[in-house]
Design an enzyme around this catalytic site. Structure first.
Site, mmCIF file in Angstrom:
data_model
loop_
_atom_site.group_PDB
_atom_site.id
_atom_site.type_symbol
_atom_site.label_atom_id
_atom_site.label_comp_id
_atom_site.label_asym_id
_atom_site.label_seq_id
_atom_site.Cartn_x
_atom_site.Cartn_y
_atom_site.Cartn_z
ATOM 1 N N GLU A 19 34.874 36.135 53.018
ATOM 2 C CA GLU A 19 34.334 35.273 51.992
ATOM 3 C C GLU A 19 34.737 34.077 52.222
ATOM 4 O OE1 GLU A 19 35.894 36.416 47.963
ATOM 5 O OE2 GLU A 19 35.990 38.610 48.341
ATOM 6 N N GLU A 45 41.799 41.153 48.826
ATOM 7 C CA GLU A 45 42.758 40.260 48.290
ATOM 8 C C GLU A 45 43.982 40.854 47.557
ATOM 9 O OE1 GLU A 45 40.545 37.361 45.809
ATOM 10 O OE2 GLU A 45 39.678 36.431 47.750
HETATM 11 O O1 AHR Z 1 33.252 36.347 45.402
HETATM 12 C C1 AHR Z 1 34.049 36.191 44.204
HETATM 13 C C2 AHR Z 1 35.580 36.711 44.155
HETATM 14 O O2 AHR Z 1 36.329 35.751 45.003
HETATM 15 C C3 AHR Z 1 35.876 38.069 44.954
HETATM 16 O O3 AHR Z 1 35.308 38.979 44.078
HETATM 17 C C4 AHR Z 1 37.298 37.912 45.262
HETATM 18 O O4 AHR Z 1 37.463 38.589 46.401
HETATM 19 C C5 AHR Z 1 37.363 36.520 45.312
HETATM 20 O O5 AHR Z 1 38.495 35.931 44.624
#
Ligand code: AHR
Length: 498
Positions: free
Chosen positions: A291, A172
């Site tokens: 994610e 990110e």
């Molecule tokens: O999964 C939780 C968090 O969400 C991760 O660390 C991050 O990459 C995202 O913002």
């Protein structure tokens, strides 16, 4: 209400890459400590890993686990987690305002992955670090021996290389919350140079470039185009992240949110293809949805926590039945886009926005989201068939013409099975289903199951048996036809032999 599912044996969307059933373990909250690792727990094995957690991970049949972050990785020195444990430093983790003991590091996690029967998707730190730390980590992990880093690995107990195949180029990097966040130009350049060096160490690895942290980021689209324009020739995937919320408690709208996921996938694929066209490249960049999940239940509690604890209970969302239905819609969406989505990681695996939860010194328990993931991961292997769905639709605050029926059909030629996964989003009506899967002469039902009939807010924390997959004995098959009913608000799986 009536709905139809039409498909044909020979109209194939794609072979499913098993890594679509990946998950994620970050050094965050109680994911590692008290999650996968709790020496002294009654089920802990000789390495301190909880066997009850490994058993639950095995039930989910997870082929790939992303590690060690997430936001955590952007401030992580991987060298802190190797060598004698008593010499490892305790560090402030600025991402989650916790203290990291480094008791679990690279070797321990590789041991755990081995015991859990899964591969590792390793992220490198492109927040506070860069080319040098990343190429050293690949050398340490994958080079057979005879160099400083590979011999150090051997000295630390791993004679054979770890052979980690899938790697993330940071996490990110567009997000202002990220340690060392970057502009698209800065990240595009850094990722390119890091990718080159990592592949020069081991050209068999595959690299995931950071896309936007979400489709609602102000730089979404432009970010993807710019970073791909820089790194196209050196990477294999671009990442997507998405978390769903239902703060307004609007069930019909909430269940429609997988439509966003579908749109997001198609948008990122289009941008990747635009860069491909501009460059006149023969190479296609695929997508790593590394994610995705529901994440909002724990945010108020987390905002009130004091900083600098070791393994504080963070992001411990307690999921309910409606969350399980949306996760089911998400799985179907990923499968229907399996021609481009080759990796996906449910974020996360244990304790942190997770399907598997642990009690310190106590039991492991399964969240409602465990069940659709388990069924899709175990039975949704093979090829996705192109489906044409005809379903009544509804409108919500954010979405128009949302079909009540969400469905996918998977052909598993190894087990001679055809598997239909489906969600009925209607709160009130059953869907009477007519499915025709042409090209099969005599389909027979192996099993038909449903997750249905529960209060949408039902959780399983108090009673691990509060939710279970039930048999749907109204599903019938004859020739190439399948008929039956999907109950209101239901997750369904039909396994057929042919
Ligand atoms: O999964 C939780 C968090 O969400 C991760 O660390 C991050 O990459 C995202 O913002």
């Amino acid at each position: 209400m009536k709905a139809t599912i039409k498909s044909h044996k020979d109209t194939i969307v794609s072979q499913i890459d098993d890594r679509i059933y990946g998950s994620f373990v970050e050094h965050l909250g109680r994911a590692v400590y008290e999650g996968i690792y709790e020496p002294g727990h009654p089920t802990a094995n000789e390495l301190g890993f909880r066997q009850d957690v490994i058993d639950a991970v095995n039930e989910l049949n997870v082929p790939l686990v992303r590690y060690p972050g997430g936001n955590f990785v952007s401030g992580y020195n991987w060298e802190d987690g190797i060598g004698p444990r008593e010499e490892r430093p305790k560090r402030l983790d600025l991402a989650w305002k916790s203290v990291e003991t480094n008791e679990v590091g690279l070797h321990e996690f590789m041991d755990w992955a081995n015991q859990a029967g899964t591969e590792v998707n390793m992220a490198v730190n492109l927040g506070t670090r860069g080319v040098d730390a990343a190429r050293n980590l690949v050398e340490y992990s994958n080079h057979p021996g005879g160099t400083y880093w590979s011999d150090l690995r051997k000295q630390n107990g791993a004679e054979e290389p770890f052979n980690i195949k899938t790697w993330c180029l940071g996490n990110e990097m567009d997000g202002p919350w990220q340690i060392g966040a970057k502009t698209a130009e800065e990240y595009g350049r850094l990722a390119t140079e890091t990718a080159k060096a990592m592949k020069w160490v081991d050209d068999s690895i595959e690299l995931v470039l950071c896309g936007s942290s979400g489709s609602k980021m102000p730089t979404f689209g432009e970010w993807e185009y710019t970073v791909l324009d820089h790194a196209y020739d050196h990477v294999d995937f671009i990442s997507l992240h998405l978390y769903w919320e239902n703060p307004e408690n609007d069930l019909p709208n909430y269940l429609a949110k997988s439509v966003e996921m579908d749109r997001f996938i198609k948008d990122v694929a289009s941008i990747a293809d635009a860069v491909k066209a501009k460059k006149g490249s023969d190479k296609t960049i695929n997508l790593s949805f590394d994610e995705w999940n529901v994440w909002y239940h724990s945010k108020d509690a987390d905002a009130k926590r004091e900083p600098w604890d070791i393994a504080p209970p963070l992001l411990e969302d307690i999921y309910n039945f409606e969350d399980a239905l949306l996760v089911g819609c998400g799985l179907i969406t990923l499968l229907n886009n399996s021609d481009r989505v080759k990796i996906a990681c449910l974020a996360q695996l244990v304790n942190v926005i997770a399907p598997i939860m642990t009690v310190k010194d106590g039991k492991v328990w399964k969240q409602p989201t465990f069940y659709p993931f388990m069924q899709a991961s175990n039975f949704g292997r093979g090829k996705v068939l192109d489906v044409r769905l005809d379903s009544p639709t509804y409108d919500t605050a954010e979405f128009k013409a949302v079909p009540y029926l969400e469905s996918t059909v998977v052909l598993n030629e190894e087990s001679n099975e055809l598997v239909i996964f489906a969600v009925n989003r209607s709160e009130t009506d059953s869907l009477s289903i007519d499915a025709a899967i042409e090209g099969f002469d005599s389909l027979t039902v192996i099993e038909a199951t449903e997750l249905a009939g529960y209060d949408i807010k039902l959780t399983t924390q108090e009673d691990n048996d509060a939710m279970e997959i039930k048999v749907n004995d109204g599903i019938k098959a004859k020739g190439d036809k399948v008929t039956g009913e999907f109950k209101p608000l239901s997750w369904n799986m039909i396994r057929l032999s042919y």
